[in-house]
Design a protein around this motif. Structure first.
Motif, PDB file in Angstrom:
ATOM      1  N   GLN A  48       0.915  -1.212  -0.037  1.00 28.75           N
ATOM      2  CA  GLN A  48      -0.033  -0.085   0.125  1.00 28.75           C
ATOM      3  C   GLN A  48       0.847   1.488  -0.053  1.00 28.75           C
ATOM      4  OE1 GLN A  48      -2.725   0.166   3.348  1.00 28.75           O
ATOM      5  NE2 GLN A  48      -3.906   1.803   2.221  1.00 28.75           N
ATOM      6  N   GLY A  49       0.273   2.195  -1.003  1.00 27.31           N
ATOM      7  CA  GLY A  49       1.509   3.346  -1.041  1.00 27.31           C
ATOM      8  C   GLY A  49       2.576   3.150  -1.941  1.00 27.31           C
ATOM      9  N   TYR A  50       2.671   1.900  -2.433  1.00 30.02           N
ATOM     10  CA  TYR A  50       3.607   1.357  -3.731  1.00 30.02           C
ATOM     11  C   TYR A  50       5.098   1.774  -3.080  1.00 30.02           C
ATOM     12  CZ  TYR A  50      -1.031   3.178  -4.996  1.00 30.02           C
ATOM     13  OH  TYR A  50      -2.237   3.521  -5.278  1.00 30.02           O
ATOM     14  N   GLY A  51       5.476   2.701  -2.295  1.00 30.25           N
ATOM     15  CA  GLY A  51       7.118   2.670  -2.037  1.00 30.25           C
ATOM     16  C   GLY A  51       7.756   3.007  -3.251  1.00 30.25           C
ATOM     17  N   LEU A  52       7.229   3.818  -4.238  1.00 27.79           N
ATOM     18  CA  LEU A  52       8.062   4.188  -5.588  1.00 27.79           C
ATOM     19  C   LEU A  52       9.176   4.975  -4.769  1.00 27.79           C
ATOM     20  CD1 LEU A  52       5.367   4.978  -8.105  1.00 27.79           C
ATOM     21  CD2 LEU A  52       6.684   2.659  -7.594  1.00 27.79           C
ATOM     22  N   PHE A  53      10.404   5.047  -5.440  1.00 31.69           N
ATOM     23  CA  PHE A  53      11.620   5.664  -5.093  1.00 31.69           C
ATOM     24  C   PHE A  53      11.467   7.009  -5.904  1.00 31.69           C
ATOM     25  CE2 PHE A  53      13.767   1.456  -5.433  1.00 31.69           C
ATOM     26  CZ  PHE A  53      13.355   1.242  -4.000  1.00 31.69           C
ATOM     27  N   PRO A  54      11.264   8.058  -4.836  1.00 31.45           N
ATOM     28  CA  PRO A  54      10.835   9.568  -5.504  1.00 31.45           C
ATOM     29  C   PRO A  54      12.104  10.023  -6.382  1.00 31.45           C
ATOM     30  CG  PRO A  54      11.180   9.431  -3.000  1.00 31.45           C
ATOM     31  CD  PRO A  54      11.171   8.087  -3.215  1.00 31.45           C
ATOM     32  N   HIS A  55      13.319   9.587  -6.041  1.00 27.46           N
ATOM     33  CA  HIS A  55      14.315  10.255  -6.570  1.00 27.46           C
ATOM     34  C   HIS A  55      14.668   9.435  -7.915  1.00 27.46           C
ATOM     35  CE1 HIS A  55      15.890   6.797  -4.193  1.00 27.46           C
ATOM     36  NE2 HIS A  55      17.143   7.084  -4.510  1.00 27.46           N
ATOM     37  N   ARG A  56      13.955   8.580  -8.358  1.00 29.46           N
ATOM     38  CA  ARG A  56      14.358   7.550  -9.383  1.00 29.46           C
ATOM     39  C   ARG A  56      13.367   7.933 -10.265  1.00 29.46           C
ATOM     40  NH1 ARG A  56      17.141   2.179  -7.050  1.00 29.46           N
ATOM     41  NH2 ARG A  56      18.791   3.273  -5.990  1.00 29.46           N
ATOM     42  N   HIS A  64       6.213  11.484  -8.497  1.00 25.83           N
ATOM     43  CA  HIS A  64       5.416  12.509  -8.225  1.00 25.83           C
ATOM     44  C   HIS A  64       4.535  13.271  -9.246  1.00 25.83           C
ATOM     45  CE1 HIS A  64       7.483  16.420  -9.072  1.00 25.83           C
ATOM     46  NE2 HIS A  64       8.267  15.319  -9.281  1.00 25.83           N
ATOM     47  N   ARG A  91       6.883  -2.557 -11.536  1.00 25.59           N
ATOM     48  CA  ARG A  91       8.240  -2.735 -10.876  1.00 25.59           C
ATOM     49  C   ARG A  91       8.468  -4.302 -10.202  1.00 25.59           C
ATOM     50  NH1 ARG A  91      10.173   1.118  -6.053  1.00 25.59           N
ATOM     51  NH2 ARG A  91       8.326   0.137  -5.084  1.00 25.59           N
ATOM     52  N   ALA A  95       7.289   3.710   3.094  1.00 23.41           N
ATOM     53  CA  ALA A  95       6.972   2.919   2.276  1.00 23.41           C
ATOM     54  C   ALA A  95       8.141   2.390   1.159  1.00 23.41           C
ATOM     55  CB  ALA A  95       5.593   3.223   1.184  1.00 23.41           C
ATOM     56  N   ALA A  96       8.985   3.456   0.856  1.00 22.53           N
ATOM     57  CA  ALA A  96      10.049   3.116   0.029  1.00 22.53           C
ATOM     58  C   ALA A  96      11.346   2.261   0.575  1.00 22.53           C
ATOM     59  CB  ALA A  96      10.803   4.708  -0.514  1.00 22.53           C
ATOM     60  N   ALA A 131       9.600  -1.049   0.289  1.00 19.34           N
ATOM     61  CA  ALA A 131       9.693  -1.618  -1.001  1.00 19.34           C
ATOM     62  C   ALA A 131      11.097  -1.956  -1.251  1.00 19.34           C
ATOM     63  CB  ALA A 131       9.430  -0.798  -1.892  1.00 19.34           C
ATOM     64  N   MET A 170      12.352  -5.758  -2.311  1.00 19.48           N
ATOM     65  CA  MET A 170      12.934  -6.066  -3.608  1.00 19.48           C
ATOM     66  C   MET A 170      14.035  -7.040  -3.607  1.00 19.48           C
ATOM     67  SD  MET A 170      11.189  -3.230  -6.268  1.00 19.48           S
ATOM     68  CE  MET A 170      11.979  -2.046  -5.397  1.00 19.48           C
ATOM     69  N   LEU A 181      18.171   9.822  -0.033  1.00 17.53           N
ATOM     70  CA  LEU A 181      16.765  10.758  -0.259  1.00 17.53           C
ATOM     71  C   LEU A 181      17.002  11.586   1.397  1.00 17.53           C
ATOM     72  CD1 LEU A 181      14.027   8.117  -0.603  1.00 17.53           C
ATOM     73  CD2 LEU A 181      14.517  10.053  -1.976  1.00 17.53           C
ATOM     74  N   ALA A 236      16.256  17.576  -7.163  1.00 20.22           N
ATOM     75  CA  ALA A 236      16.440  16.319  -7.914  1.00 20.22           C
ATOM     76  C   ALA A 236      15.601  15.308  -7.468  1.00 20.22           C
ATOM     77  CB  ALA A 236      17.803  16.221  -8.026  1.00 20.22           C
ATOM     78  N   ARG A 237      15.307  15.512  -5.942  1.00 21.58           N
ATOM     79  CA  ARG A 237      14.686  14.261  -5.405  1.00 21.58           C
ATOM     80  C   ARG A 237      13.252  14.397  -5.304  1.00 21.58           C
ATOM     81  NH1 ARG A 237      12.698  15.003  -0.856  1.00 21.58           N
ATOM     82  NH2 ARG A 237      12.419  12.907  -0.046  1.00 21.58           N
TER      83      ARG A 237
END
Ligand SMILES: Nc1ncnc2c1ncn2[C@@H]1O[C@H](COP(=O)(O)OP(=O)(O)O)[C@@H](O)[C@H]1O
Ligand SMILES: [Mg+2]
Lengths: 311, 389
Positions: free
Chosen positions: A82-90, A134, A148, B289-290, B293, B297, B312, B387-388
């Protein structure tokens, strides 16, 4: 095939997952439902060893998961939260490429895989590959999260409330997409939710948990018609259980030979939808049509109602 | 840019204040101070007394222009241009005054900028920074502004434009020592910063991972911060002196109760809290969450830490480093009191001899260094943050 054998997790004296044993069939969607705090996430996280069990073991295709380092195991198992946890800096492409990079795939192969997944998930590579998370809508972020998790072609996909943050219309679409993806890749999916409708809609089998214990694990229709525990019938809902049951069967499966001058319905529609359509039109029967427009058969109101009863 | 005629509109409150202050300075405060030698009391001179009429007139006309821009022009570029013109003209005028009042070959007379010049430079500087702020330049542009300004100042200094001013006289006398103390100053500030990063980063990571430690460790570092620097130097003298006495190797390495060692240790201790605290704050800001994840992974703990968490958290950690760098550049000054060297040597020597020019020889580069460090690191933080995002 995944076997959980007497899986238990204790924090202090309390067992948050208590002696759960179940076998998850290959190429199926298994849904774990339960109220909040019933131990669903903990159970799921013991499968990829984000949580180490206090007792019991997990076998994937017969092999104990403790047989290799946890991080190597996790690279073979997709994981969506939940919230996916995508990397915001990538970027989106870099996010999707995470596990293939960890596995040391060469760049050309990664590029092809990422482009393929983006188009499977209806994200135009030109517009989205180099976007940052984002910049995406909630539904798009959710699709990137699943893409992913599937990037390295895992045989098993674990999903912890993956649609929890989506609004109803987008959620329904995401659920349909997941069914599609499961058929296309043949992935074994284990999905956690607290939403019974979602469990019924997606699950080939549904496991009901309460206070860390597995109360019942069976096909959705069996949960409705032969609940093993009063809690299960409360979870599945008593007042509309007949309608729930109807929603589990498609018109194609229930169609009887014969012609009808009533409205035409798709073979993929559920009996619940067909009944609603008949009530709306004031007709006694409907003509069931295949996707290619050929007539499959007919359904009468009486035949539908008979399917909404146990036994 | 289309050339629009700047029109006087509503009065600008900050501009009005600066214009009034500047006008007061021009009319009532001495432009330069003339001294027949280094330590005698000075003799104030006005702008008209020291410059030829045409030059004084040109100078006043430029200042009038800057005041007009400050009062009624809203275009930030015009305001910046006017402020920079003013700064240049005032600097050149005071340099010319130095040339005019110094007889050829005389190395004894001193010409120092008077209170009027300082007030004017502060007013024009504020006008310029206000204009730059209104232009909202990106991080790259801000660093470019700084580089251009530094290059211009450097060229003027190298060209000898200000050689007849008292500060540069002090410099000429102390050129060798100046280079040495400037190096020492940077070495103390940067060295203690580097050591603090090496130690405080793991402390911050540990405090983040083990919340039970957080209050205790950060509290201890916080107590160190509250000790006044002189007191901390004093506290460190005894143990370091004892160490040097007991361990010959320590003494051979230059560790003594006074000098650079206690200064470096004190700066290091002061630097720990901002870096550790910002590391904790930065890691706390990383979306859970990041991290979940990333672990799910199959990243190793090290990969999660370096590839996700620290990356980050970097903008916040860099903010801590910026605080420490600026703080250290200022605080090294005090190290001179216990023989630690650095530009503070000139400041305290100047105070001792009541030679204000010597104080300025130390103070001006310290302020310039701290300011430049702040601009560059702020820009870096912004680039990272962007950048982030
Ligand atoms: N690391 C932990 N330490 C202590 N208790 C935990 C921990 N993780 C989960 N729990 C507790 O275990 C119970 C089950 O949690 P969880 O598996 O997340 O439930 P669900 O996903 O069904 O909402 C909850 O009561 C939760 O507070
Ligand atoms: Mg949960």
């Amino acid at each position: 095939m995944i076997s959980l054998e007497n899986l238990t997790k204790q924090y202090g004296a309390t067992a948050v997952v208590d002696g759960v044993s179940m076998v998850i069939e290959r190429n199926s969607i298994t849904v774990i439902v339960g109220t909040s705090g019933s131990g669903k996430s903990t159970l799921l996280r013991m499968i990829n060893r984000l949580v180490e069990p206090t007792r019991g073991r997990v076998l994937i295709d017969g092999a104990d998961t403790t047989g290799e380092p946890a991080h190597l195991l996790r690279r073979r198992i997709g994981y969506v939260i939940q919230g996916y946890g995508l990397f915001p800096h990538r970027t989106v492409a870099e996010n999707i490429a995470t596990v293939p990079r960890l596995l040391g795939w060469d760049e050309a192969r990664i590029r092809i895989r990422v482009a393929g997944l983006l188009s499977v998930f209806q994200l135009d590579p030109g517009a989205y590959a180099h976007a940052f998370p984002h910049q995406l809508s909630g539904g798009q972020q959710q699709r990137v999260g699943v893409a992913r998790a599937l990037a390295a072609e895992p045989a098993v996909l674990l999903m912890d409330e993956p649609f929890g943050a989506l609004d109803p219309i987008i959620r329904a679409k995401a659920q349909d997409d997941l069914l599609d993806i499961q058929r296309r890749f043949g992935t074994t999916i284990l999905l956690v939710t607290h939403d019974m409708d979602e469990a019924f809609r997606l699950g080939d089998r549904v496991a009901v948990m309460s206070h860390g214990r597995l109360l019942q694990y069976d096909r959705p229709a069996v949960l409705l018609t032969r609940p093993a525990d009063p809690f299960v019938s409360r979870m599945t809902g008593i007042s509309d259980r007949a309608m729930r049951l109807l929603s589990l069967t498609t018109a194609g499966e229930a169609a009887l030979p014969g012609a009808s001058d009533g409205p035409a319905v798709a073979a993929s529609a559920s009996l619940r939808e067909v009944l609603s359509e008949l009530m709306w039109c004031g007709a006694e029967s409907a003509a069931v049509m295949d996707a290619d427009g050929t007539r499959r058969g007919r359904l009468t109101i009486a035949a539908i109602l008979a399917r909404g009863r146990p036994g | 840019m289309a050339l629009t005629v700047p029109r006087l509109r509503r009065l600008d409150p900050l501009g009005a204040l600066l214009a009034v202050a500047g006008a007061t300075a021009v009319m009532f405060l001495p432009f330069v101070i003339f001294k027949s030698n280094r330590v005698v009391p000075g003799d104030p001179r006005g702008l008209l007394e020291v410059l030829p009429a045409w030059a004084a007139f040109a100078c006043q006309a430029s200042l009038l222009l800057a005041a007009t821009a400050a009062l009624g022009v809203s275009n930030a570029r015009v305001r910046l241009g006017a402020a920079l013109l003013g700064v240049t003209v005032v600097a050149l005028a005071v340099a010319a005054a130095g040339d005019a009042l110094t007889p050829a070959g005389n190395k004894v007379v001193r010409v120092a900028p008077g209170a009027g010049v300082w007030v004017l430079l502060v007013c024009l500087g504020l006008l310029a920074t206000d204009a730059i702020t209104r232009m909202r330049p990106g991080p790259g542009r801000r660093v470019l502004f700084l580089a251009v300004f530094t290059a211009a100042a450097g060229l003027a200094l190298a060209h000898g434009t200000f050689d007849h001013l008292s500060v540069m006289r002090e410099y000429a006398v102390n050129a060798d020592r100046f280079a040495r103390e400037a190096r020492q100053h940077l070495w103390l500030a940067l060295g203690s910063l580097a050591a603090a990063v090496v130690v405080a980063l793991p402390i911050g990571i540990l405090c983040h991972r083990v919340p039970r430690l957080r209050a205790g460790v950060l509290g201890t570092l916080n107590v160190i911060q509250t000790i006044p620097s002189i007191a901390l130097f004093g506290i460190l003298m005894a143990p370091l002196g004892a160490l040097a006495g007991a361990v010959p190797l320590a003494a051979a390495l230059g560790i003594r109760g006074i000098g650079a060692a206690p200064a470096a240790v004190a700066l290091f201790l002061y630097s720990l809290l901002p870096i550790a605290a910002n590391t904790v704050a930065g890691l706390k800001r990383v979306p859970r969450a990041a991290v979940e994840a990333a672990r799910g992974m199959g990243m190793t703990n090290w990969q999660v830490l370096t590839g996700v968490e620290l990356l980050l958290a970097l903008p916040v950690i860099l903010t801590g480093i910026r605080i420490v760098l600026v703080q250290n550049i200022g605080m090294v000054t005090v190290a001179a009191l216990i023989g630690g060297g650095g530009l503070g040597t000139f400041v305290f020597q100047g105070i001792g001899q009541t030679a204000i020019d010597l104080v300025l020889l130390g103070a001006i580069p310290i302020v310039a260094l701290a300011f430049s460090a702040a601009v560059v690191l702020d820009a870096l933080v912004e680039v990272m943050d962007r950048a982030r995002q």
